[in-house]
Design a protein around this motif. Structure first.
Motif, PDB file in Angstrom:
ATOM      1  N   ALA A  35       0.783  -0.994  -0.002  1.00 26.01           N
ATOM      2  CA  ALA A  35       0.073  -0.024   0.152  1.00 26.01           C
ATOM      3  C   ALA A  35       0.856   1.143  -0.076  1.00 26.01           C
ATOM      4  CB  ALA A  35      -0.950   0.006   1.353  1.00 26.01           C
ATOM      5  N   GLY A  36       0.546   2.267  -0.776  1.00 25.53           N
ATOM      6  CA  GLY A  36       1.013   3.657  -0.619  1.00 25.53           C
ATOM      7  C   GLY A  36       0.682   4.309   0.737  1.00 25.53           C
ATOM      8  N   ASP A  37       1.321   5.472   0.993  1.00 24.21           N
ATOM      9  CA  ASP A  37       1.030   6.050   2.323  1.00 24.21           C
ATOM     10  C   ASP A  37      -0.300   6.337   2.334  1.00 24.21           C
ATOM     11  OD1 ASP A  37       3.045   7.455   0.430  1.00 24.21           O
ATOM     12  OD2 ASP A  37       1.803   9.246   1.103  1.00 24.21           O
ATOM     13  N   GLY A  38      -1.019   6.631   1.312  1.00 28.53           N
ATOM     14  CA  GLY A  38      -2.445   6.886   1.319  1.00 28.53           C
ATOM     15  C   GLY A  38      -3.076   5.689   1.838  1.00 28.53           C
ATOM     16  N   GLY A  39      -2.926   4.557   1.381  1.00 36.24           N
ATOM     17  CA  GLY A  39      -3.328   3.356   1.464  1.00 36.24           C
ATOM     18  C   GLY A  39      -3.220   2.995   2.495  1.00 36.24           C
ATOM     19  N   ALA A  40      -2.173   3.251   3.329  1.00 37.97           N
ATOM     20  CA  ALA A  40      -1.708   2.668   4.441  1.00 37.97           C
ATOM     21  C   ALA A  40      -1.888   3.679   5.770  1.00 37.97           C
ATOM     22  CB  ALA A  40      -0.213   2.382   4.545  1.00 37.97           C
ATOM     23  N   THR A  41      -1.780   4.670   5.727  1.00 33.65           N
ATOM     24  CA  THR A  41      -1.637   5.638   6.731  1.00 33.65           C
ATOM     25  C   THR A  41      -2.891   6.441   7.031  1.00 33.65           C
ATOM     26  OG1 THR A  41      -0.564   7.581   6.017  1.00 33.65           O
ATOM     27  CG2 THR A  41       0.611   5.832   6.534  1.00 33.65           C
ATOM     28  N   ASP A  42      -3.630   6.366   5.880  1.00 29.32           N
ATOM     29  CA  ASP A  42      -4.816   7.407   5.693  1.00 29.32           C
ATOM     30  C   ASP A  42      -6.101   6.834   5.357  1.00 29.32           C
ATOM     31  OD1 ASP A  42      -5.762  10.186   5.695  1.00 29.32           O
ATOM     32  OD2 ASP A  42      -4.870  10.783   3.847  1.00 29.32           O
ATOM     33  N   ILE A  43      -6.532   6.688   4.242  1.00 29.45           N
ATOM     34  CA  ILE A  43      -7.848   6.258   3.925  1.00 29.45           C
ATOM     35  C   ILE A  43      -7.850   4.880   4.231  1.00 29.45           C
ATOM     36  CG2 ILE A  43      -7.615   5.775   1.482  1.00 29.45           C
ATOM     37  CD1 ILE A  43     -10.311   6.779   0.831  1.00 29.45           C
ATOM     38  N   GLY A  44      -6.710   4.075   4.249  1.00 28.89           N
ATOM     39  CA  GLY A  44      -6.750   2.626   4.386  1.00 28.89           C
ATOM     40  C   GLY A  44      -6.388   2.217   5.817  1.00 28.89           C
ATOM     41  N   LEU A  45      -6.302   3.196   6.687  1.00 27.96           N
ATOM     42  CA  LEU A  45      -5.608   2.805   8.026  1.00 27.96           C
ATOM     43  C   LEU A  45      -6.777   2.102   8.766  1.00 27.96           C
ATOM     44  CD1 LEU A  45      -3.567   3.214  10.485  1.00 27.96           C
ATOM     45  CD2 LEU A  45      -4.612   5.603  10.831  1.00 27.96           C
ATOM     46  N   GLN A  46      -7.950   2.223   8.587  1.00 30.89           N
ATOM     47  CA  GLN A  46      -8.754   1.473   9.520  1.00 30.89           C
ATOM     48  C   GLN A  46      -8.669   0.029   9.047  1.00 30.89           C
ATOM     49  OE1 GLN A  46     -12.950   3.155   9.719  1.00 30.89           O
ATOM     50  NE2 GLN A  46     -13.533   1.050   9.081  1.00 30.89           N
ATOM     51  N   SER A  47      -8.721  -0.151   7.734  1.00 32.58           N
ATOM     52  CA  SER A  47      -8.672  -1.560   7.106  1.00 32.58           C
ATOM     53  C   SER A  47      -7.110  -2.293   7.830  1.00 32.58           C
ATOM     54  CB  SER A  47      -8.533  -1.551   5.609  1.00 32.58           C
ATOM     55  OG  SER A  47      -8.751  -2.758   5.087  1.00 32.58           O
ATOM     56  N   LEU A  48      -6.164  -1.534   7.550  1.00 33.96           N
ATOM     57  CA  LEU A  48      -4.898  -2.042   8.303  1.00 33.96           C
ATOM     58  C   LEU A  48      -5.018  -2.313   9.796  1.00 33.96           C
ATOM     59  CD1 LEU A  48      -1.937  -2.421   8.586  1.00 33.96           C
ATOM     60  CD2 LEU A  48      -1.654  -0.091   8.845  1.00 33.96           C
ATOM     61  N   SER A  49      -5.721  -1.693  10.311  1.00 29.74           N
ATOM     62  CA  SER A  49      -5.894  -1.892  11.794  1.00 29.74           C
ATOM     63  C   SER A  49      -6.733  -2.925  12.113  1.00 29.74           C
ATOM     64  CB  SER A  49      -6.494  -0.473  12.581  1.00 29.74           C
ATOM     65  OG  SER A  49      -6.772  -0.920  14.052  1.00 29.74           O
ATOM     66  N   GLY A  50      -7.832  -3.158  11.576  1.00 31.37           N
ATOM     67  CA  GLY A  50      -8.665  -3.965  11.716  1.00 31.37           C
ATOM     68  C   GLY A  50      -7.809  -5.428  11.095  1.00 31.37           C
ATOM     69  N   MET A  51      -7.209  -5.432  10.345  1.00 32.99           N
ATOM     70  CA  MET A  51      -6.358  -6.917   9.726  1.00 32.99           C
ATOM     71  C   MET A  51      -5.258  -6.960  10.765  1.00 32.99           C
ATOM     72  SD  MET A  51      -3.340  -6.967   7.023  1.00 32.99           S
ATOM     73  CE  MET A  51      -2.093  -7.032   8.273  1.00 32.99           C
ATOM     74  N   LEU A  52      -4.700  -6.087  11.701  1.00 38.79           N
ATOM     75  CA  LEU A  52      -3.764  -6.426  12.440  1.00 38.79           C
ATOM     76  C   LEU A  52      -4.225  -6.908  13.867  1.00 38.79           C
ATOM     77  CD1 LEU A  52      -1.391  -3.261  12.330  1.00 38.79           C
ATOM     78  CD2 LEU A  52      -0.884  -5.433  11.132  1.00 38.79           C
ATOM     79  N   TYR A  53      -5.563  -6.312  14.306  1.00 42.60           N
ATOM     80  CA  TYR A  53      -6.090  -6.430  15.479  1.00 42.60           C
ATOM     81  C   TYR A  53      -6.537  -8.034  15.420  1.00 42.60           C
ATOM     82  CZ  TYR A  53     -10.891  -7.103  16.163  1.00 42.60           C
ATOM     83  OH  TYR A  53     -12.594  -7.787  16.068  1.00 42.60           O
ATOM     84  N   ARG A  54      -6.824  -8.406  14.391  1.00 43.11           N
ATOM     85  CA  ARG A  54      -7.593  -9.800  14.163  1.00 43.11           C
ATOM     86  C   ARG A  54      -6.316 -10.911  14.208  1.00 43.11           C
ATOM     87  NH1 ARG A  54     -11.282  -7.185  10.685  1.00 43.11           N
ATOM     88  NH2 ARG A  54      -9.907  -7.843   8.960  1.00 43.11           N
ATOM     89  N   GLY A  55      -5.088 -10.346  13.903  1.00 45.58           N
ATOM     90  CA  GLY A  55      -4.266 -11.578  13.999  1.00 45.58           C
ATOM     91  C   GLY A  55      -3.845 -12.029  12.632  1.00 45.58           C
ATOM     92  N   HIS A  56      -4.410 -11.580  11.606  1.00 45.42           N
ATOM     93  CA  HIS A  56      -3.991 -12.374  10.091  1.00 45.42           C
ATOM     94  C   HIS A  56      -2.558 -12.437   9.756  1.00 45.42           C
ATOM     95  CE1 HIS A  56      -8.287 -12.424   9.020  1.00 45.42           C
ATOM     96  NE2 HIS A  56      -8.471 -11.210   9.650  1.00 45.42           N
ATOM     97  N   LYS A  57      -2.227 -13.574   9.466  1.00 47.40           N
ATOM     98  CA  LYS A  57      -0.825 -13.765   9.146  1.00 47.40           C
ATOM     99  C   LYS A  57      -0.694 -13.030   7.639  1.00 47.40           C
ATOM    100  CE  LYS A  57       2.749 -17.235   8.283  1.00 47.40           C
ATOM    101  NZ  LYS A  57       3.628 -16.248   7.759  1.00 47.40           N
TER     102      LYS A  57
END
Lengths: 316, 315, 395
Positions: free
Chosen positions: A110-132
């Motif tokens: 992901a670019g910085d937009g897709g990782a830190t801005d509009i995609g941050l919620q999606s990133l956080s959801g993935m991290l908290y659920r523990g997906h490998k």
């Protein structure tokens, strides 16, 4: 964490390419090099998820792409969600005997937009659920694909088409950037490995990719990838900019595990930020007081992760 | 006949080719300057950039277009000029691109920014179909390219028109074609002195004989539908992606001195395009895809790589 | 044969998902569809279903997760209601565009405002043109059956498209009905395992969803349209097989009730048509020639079926349980589309639009009675004085 094979040097890095020639990225593109190094380190049993950004649009123009491994487009909003689905699907299909093969590496680029801005919620959801999943932010410090607009990681004072310098706002970009590695590092219980990397330090970057993939759960890499178009420096200076960012402390290279920062490069001294900024036309409008503000900000960021070496200006 | 029904006999088309990002502004300025000058002559005008070429990437060939007519322009809502009267190359190595003269009208004009002679440029042309006149102008010696993203994506250009190499190039276009009056062009460009140098110093060569252009068969929508893969999904490439061959992006190519090369692999690891291969015979460059970014030259610790202008090579 | 249970629409949907041996499910709570996910979570916890329930951080994530999972070769399920349906909007077209046969349950709910939990078809109808198959079930039994049928149709190689199975919030999701839950063996016969050759597999690497040039736009979109054109044939075959295997026959497009010699009919979709049927039956007892036509498949809209089968009525009243402001015809999307479908029969069939049940309010027997009386008046006089009525204010 499982065992992984460390790449000892540039010379001993694997020859196989999984991001092959033939893509519409800029001459001297930092994110393209980043992609190539990540793919090289990850190897053939890998699936890439490409949220919208330069590395989607430039790589897949038109009706084709440069990946030797499977790749799927995600919206700029949902790299983490799509990766979660892929990782879960493979785990379930293997468990239920519907797929014979090993669980693939799942990597979001992901670019910085897709990782830190509009995609941050999606990133956080993935991290908290523990997906490998290995979630990588290739950070070129702007929405570059749309023609260089400010993103959360755009440095203070940088020109973008949304942060032009003018009489009322002389510095252009007024805000200091978001530090996404730290945003994600502290609140996701399954996230055991967070690291930063730079295309100027390719062996370190590739080993961090392998270490990230060797985790039992998710990993997050924030990779600095200078953008000659957006930062306005000549395309043959991409590596020099990447190295100067580290040498000035503008970008800090570290691993974060068990609540501890481990520095990846032992600097003897730091260069003043102006040594980095002066090569980039995006900073050309700044006045000395703006540079001072930047230096103070960078000094504080370095201290946070334990970079304590003094700032030493080059001898005139 | 539909051709006759939609004909625009008084329409002149100008297509300007340039290198992405570094020359996008100058390419746009050539068409804007010429159309602004034409507007002063009460012509109907349109200047635009090729939307599909954007977002532009450093060194990618990009196109800007002008339409000038004494009649209202009915063909405004198109992506490209289909039949240019004048083709302009803001950078000389574009001459190796086989698409530059596509659709050129019979006796059309090619204007190239280069220090080389018209004869020399002519030798590089892949096809000379319909070409009537070739013009060279050493614009780089008369002005400096303006690199800016101001004015991109339909926003206002805050840097003015015709301050860079576009001015002498536009001057050369007027010399060769007379498409607008010199004084009108002079009144719209920011650097009239450079524009006049381009006008006066360009070299115009008329071709003795006009070769007819080969007809091109365009794919129909049904052809495209037939080759449309399921949902656009395609197989991954194996060693290279032939769908995006980028070798014609480069203005300089890397040349390695194998005596000096220590085979340290530094250039290899830093190539964003994976265009360097380590072989038993040392480092090999993949010029089919190399964009000429020069990162290999810049990172080589032993100075073994030199970037050489692309037109120093015939192939 | 399975046994009859009294269950809600939510539980019926979950039973279908269990029987379909779904691999990946993504959840996020919002009334009134939530019960489906609670039921599935219980099945997984008890070992009755071998699937993973991924707790998405929102509906947009729900759809993103099943997009990825389906592209990796899994059979998937998700669902939502109301503003949850619209929050996920961005992901609907990519799912159908990549031809991923994801299935989504929608338990209808009004969008905000009005801020309540009641049913309106507005939420699901917002997504009507995103390249998904879409239909409304009117009872828990039909919910279960439609979920199975739609998996089979959506995963057919000639189709490969996602599906929305819609049910009215509360009226179907929460009110229990008799449901014959089929045996797993019957379902195995009806629904083959999910196979997709265009998936993310390192053994056969492919690039899914690259950019195109404008010239490839028409062919790419036309390909999706061609897939949509194939649905009806596959839908009919699936309904025939369903009747053979499970013993329940549905008309794939339009369910007709007391229409044989009817002069006027109410046309609509979802649970409110059950009330309309009850009213029609009472009117039949009085000797009135009235009937009900219930739309089962909304996308693709059965234009030809409607034209063929409804041109015999004198007046058709179309009930829209949705708020679509400023729409052509002045009622809702069903009215607009039925009028378009019936255009070719000319003035012969009079059409009137009724908007009712907004914010989840009931549509009462008396309201349906007033609609029938209005239609009878139109049929008798041959005049449509007013094209559309918002109930209860205008009728």
């Amino acid at each position: 964490m499982s065992e992984f094979e460390r790449i000892p040097s540039i010379k001993k890095a694997p020859d196989e390419e999984y991001y092959v020639p033939g893509h519409r990225t800029c001459g001297g593109c930092g994110p393209a090099l980043c992609y190539r190094l990540v793919a090289k380190a990850a190897g053939p049993n890998t699936i890439f998820i490409g949220p919208t950004g330069c590395m989607y649009v430039a790589n897949t123009s038109y009706g084709c792409g440069p990946w030797r491994v499977p790749w799927i487009h995600a919206q700029i909003t949902n790299g983490g969600g799509v990766a979660s689905g892929i990782e879960t699907a493979y785990r379930m299909l293997i468990k239920k005997g519907k797929y014979t093969g090993e669980q693939p590496n799942v990597i979001v680029m992901a670019g910085d937009g897709g990782a830190t801005d509009i995609g941050l919620q999606s990133l956080s959801g993935m991290l908290y659920r523990g997906h490998k999943v290995l979630f990588i932010c290739y950070d070129n410090e702007s929405y570059a694909n749309t023609g260089i607009q400010v993103s959360p990681t755009t440095p203070y004072g940088a020109w973008t088409t949304f942060t032009p310098s003018g009489e009322v706002i002389p510095e252009g970009r007024k805000h200091f950037p978001k530090d996404n590695a730290k945003v994600v590092a502290h609140g996701h219980p399954y996230l055991k490995y967070v690291a930063t990397g730079s295309i100027g330090y390719p062996v370190d970057l590739m080993n961090k990719v392998r270490k990230g993939l060797a985790q039992e759960g998710p990993a997050y890499l924030h990779l600095h990838a200078p953008c000659p178009k957006g930062w306005q420096f000549p395309p043959d200076k991409t590596i020099e900019m990447a190295k100067l960012a580290v040498q000035t402390g503008m970008f800090q290279l570290y691993e974060f595990e068990n609540g501890q920062y481990t520095l990846s490069v032992q600097l003897k001294e730091r260069k003043p930020v102006i040594e980095y900024m002066k090569h980039q036309k995006r900073f050309a409008h700044l006045k000395p007081e703006h540079i001072e503000k930047m230096q103070a900000f960078v000094d504080a960021k370095c201290a946070e992760v334990g970079i304590t070496v003094p700032v030493v200006a080059a001898a005139q | 006949m539909s051709e006759n029904l939609f004909a625009e006999p008084n329409l002149k088309q100008i297509t300007v080719w340039a290198r992405g990002v570094l020359q996008n502004k100058d390419a746009r300025d050539v068409v804007v300057a010429l159309t602004e000058a034409a507007a002063q002559e009460n012509k109907h005008v349109q200047a635009w950039e090729n939307y599909v070429d954007l977002p532009d990437r450093i060194y990618v060939p990009v196109r800007a277009y002008a339409k000038i007519s004494s009649d209202p322009i009915d063909s405004r809502y198109v992506y490209e000029n289909d039949a240019p009267d004048i083709v302009v190359l803001v950078e000389e190595t574009l001459v190796k691109n086989d698409k530059i003269l596509k659709g050129l009208k019979e006796g059309g004009i090619l204007v190239v920014n280069t220090r080389r002679s018209p004869e020399e440029i002519l030798n590089f042309l892949v096809t000379k179909g319909n070409l009537g006149t070739i013009v060279t102008v050493d614009a780089n010696s008369m002005s400096t390219a303006v690199v800016t993203l101001s004015g991109s994506e339909g926003a206002t250009d805050a840097t003015g028109i015709g301050g860079g190499i576009s001015a002498p190039i536009a001057g050369a276009v007027v010399k060769a074609s007379g498409i607008v009056k010199l004084e009108n062009l002079e009144s719209v460009v920011k650097n009239p002195a450079a524009m006049k140098r381009g006008y006066n110093e360009c070299r115009v060569m008329k071709l003795d004989k006009i070769e007819p252009a080969q007809p091109v068969k365009e794919e129909t929508a049904w052809d495209l539908l037939k080759r449309m893969p399921f949902a656009g999904t395609v197989d991954s490439p194996v060693s290279e992606n032939p769908g995006m061959v980028t070798g014609n992006w480069k203005t300089r190519r890397p040349v390695i001195d194998k005596e000096q090369c220590t085979e340290c692999s530094t250039c290899w690891i830093f190539c964003p395009d994976a265009c360097i291969t380590r072989t038993d015979n040392g480092m090999e460059f993949n010029l089919k895809y190399c964009k000429g970014c020069a990162l290999c030259e810049a990172t080589c610790p032993s100075g073994a790589i030199t970037m050489v202008p692309e037109l120093d090579f015939k192939e | 044969m399975g046994k009859v249970r009294r269950i809600s629409g939510c539980v019926a949907a979950a039973e279908a998902v269990r029987l379909a041996d779904v691999d990946v499910i993504s959840s996020y709570p919002i009334r009134p569809y939530t019960g489906i996910m609670s039921e599935l979570a219980r099945m997984i916890a008890d070992g009755r279903l071998d699937a993973e329930l991924v707790y998405a951080e929102g509906e947009h994530a729900q759809l993103s997760i099943v997009y990825g999972a389906s592209a990796a070769g899994a059979r998937t399920f998700t669902g939502s209601s109301g503003v949850g349906v619209t929050f996920a909007f961005e992901v609907y077209s990519p799912i159908s565009g990549e031809r991923l046969p994801v299935q989504m349950a929608i338990g209808d709910r009004t969008l905000d405002p009005p801020g309540d939990f009641g049913s309106e078809h507005t939420d699901a109808e917002c997504c009507r043109d995103q390249g998904w198959i879409q239909g409304w079930a009117s009872t828990p039994q039909e919910v279960l059956d439609m979920h199975l049928i739609y998996y089979r149709v959506g995963e057919d190689p000639k189709v490969m498209l996602p599906q929305y199975v819609c049910q009215d919030g509360y009226f179907v999701t929460h009110i229990l009905g008799d449901v014959q839950v089929p045996d797993e063996a019957q379902v195995k016969e009806f629904l083959p395992p999910y196979k997709n050759h265009h998936i993310l597999d390192p053994k056969k690497p492919q690039i899914i969803g690259p950019q195109i040039e404008p010239c490839m736009g028409p062919p790419q979109q036309y390909q999706r349209k061609q897939a949509f054109d194939n649905i009806n044939e596959v839908l009919i075959k699936a309904h025939d097989d369903f009747a053979r295997i499970f013993g329940r026959r549905y008309d794939p497009f339009l369910e007709e009730f007391m229409t044989d010699d009817a002069e006027v009919v109410i046309f609509g979709q979802g649970a409110h048509m059950n009330t309309a049927k009850a009213v029609a039956a009472r009117l039949r007892n009085l000797g009135d020639k009235v009937g009900v036509v219930r739309l089962r498949t909304f996308r693709p809209f059965p234009t030809d079926e409607i034209l063929k089968r409804m041109s015999r009525f004198k007046a058709v009243g179309v009930v829209d349980n949705s708020a679509q402001f400023g729409i052509s015809g002045g009622a809702g999307v069903l009215f607009s589309e039925v009028r378009t479908a019936l255009y070719d029969v000319g003035d012969k069939v009079k059409t009137v639009g009724f908007v009712g049940g907004l914010g989840g309010e009931m549509i009462t027997h008396d309201e349906f009675l007033r609609m029938f009386r209005k239609l009878q008046e139109v049929a008798k006089t041959g005049k449509v004085e007013k094209r559309a009525y918002w109930l209860p204010f205008e009728l």
